[in-house]
Design an enzyme around this catalytic site. Structure first.
Site, mmCIF file in Angstrom:
data_model
loop_
_atom_site.group_PDB
_atom_site.id
_atom_site.type_symbol
_atom_site.label_atom_id
_atom_site.label_comp_id
_atom_site.label_asym_id
_atom_site.label_seq_id
_atom_site.Cartn_x
_atom_site.Cartn_y
_atom_site.Cartn_z
ATOM 1 N N HIS A 222 6.717 119.033 103.309
ATOM 2 C CA HIS A 222 5.698 117.705 102.209
ATOM 3 C C HIS A 222 6.780 116.695 101.320
ATOM 4 O O HIS A 222 6.641 117.506 100.433
ATOM 5 C CB HIS A 222 4.177 118.473 102.811
ATOM 6 C CG HIS A 222 3.985 118.409 103.975
ATOM 7 N ND1 HIS A 222 2.403 118.134 104.034
ATOM 8 C CD2 HIS A 222 4.562 119.774 105.153
ATOM 9 C CE1 HIS A 222 1.869 119.229 105.547
ATOM 10 N NE2 HIS A 222 2.974 119.544 106.056
ATOM 11 N N GLU B 117 4.787 115.319 99.383
ATOM 12 C CA GLU B 117 3.558 115.932 97.895
ATOM 13 C C GLU B 117 4.519 116.488 97.671
ATOM 14 O O GLU B 117 4.620 116.770 96.425
ATOM 15 C CB GLU B 117 2.564 115.422 98.364
ATOM 16 C CG GLU B 117 1.334 114.349 99.162
ATOM 17 C CD GLU B 117 1.911 114.185 100.997
ATOM 18 O OE1 GLU B 117 1.028 114.165 101.129
ATOM 19 O OE2 GLU B 117 2.814 115.028 101.712
ATOM 20 N N CYS C 146 -2.359 115.690 102.703
ATOM 21 C CA CYS C 146 -3.151 117.220 103.588
ATOM 22 C C CYS C 146 -3.838 118.136 103.219
ATOM 23 O O CYS C 146 -3.536 117.564 101.931
ATOM 24 C CB CYS C 146 -1.541 117.315 104.317
ATOM 25 S SG CYS C 146 -1.030 119.127 103.930
ATOM 26 N N CYS D 252 -1.680 120.150 100.773
ATOM 27 C CA CYS D 252 -0.824 118.960 99.659
ATOM 28 C C CYS D 252 -2.100 119.437 98.464
ATOM 29 O O CYS D 252 -1.633 119.060 97.451
ATOM 30 C CB CYS D 252 0.001 118.403 100.113
ATOM 31 S SG CYS D 252 1.311 117.993 101.685
#
Length: 154
Positions: free
Chosen positions: A85, A87, A113, A116
């Site tokens: 991801h 992040e 999410c 993360c």
């Protein structure tokens, strides 16, 4: 000569996060994130396959490939996804280059999410500013419970 309006710091950093997301090669959706400290960018991240792995748009991620063939619906079979991801990539880049993430602010194109959010909490990020909601808002709840300031960019 016309004088342009100077953007706010939030507008400036969110727009940069959107530029960062253009580097993503994920078929399912692109995301971008930047970590800042004292109004300076310290790292950027976008979602995609790990270094040295075939990119999503080249068939590297089975989940993306199956989505293209209508075999996997949104939210299903996350175990097939190999993408990192945005992040996570921003945090990883900080670690890779020896930059502390303690006391930083993350600007992201999408709210984090759950996975993360947990990483951002433990990395010492103190504020998250995001542009769009995530389909799962549990990440936001975790961040707030941990005392991380969470704001939707307006």
């Amino acid at each position: 000569m016309k004088i342009q309006t100077r953007p706010s710091w939030d507008a400036y950093f969110v727009s940069i996060a959107h530029i960062v997301q253009t580097r993503s090669n994920c078929i399912r959706g692109s995301r971008g994130a930047i970590l800042t400290k004292d109004k300076r960018i310290i790292t950027t991240g976008y979602n995609g396959t790990p270094s040295g792995i075939k990119d999503c748009d080249e068939g590297g991620c089975k989940r993306c490939l199956d989505r293209e063939h209508n075999k996997v619906k949104a939210g299903e079979r996350k175990d097939l996804c190999i993408c990192v991801h945005a992040e996570q990539n921003a945090l990883i880049q900080a670690s890779y280059h020896g930059v502390s993430t303690k006391g930083t602010t993350m600007y992201s194109t999408v709210a984090p999410c759950t996975t993360c959010a947990k990483a951002l909490i433990n990395a010492g990020v103190v504020e998250i500013v995001f542009d769009d909601q995530h389909t799962d808002n549990f990440g936001e709840k975790l961040l707030k419970e941990a005392g991380v300031k969470v704001r939707k960019y307006i």
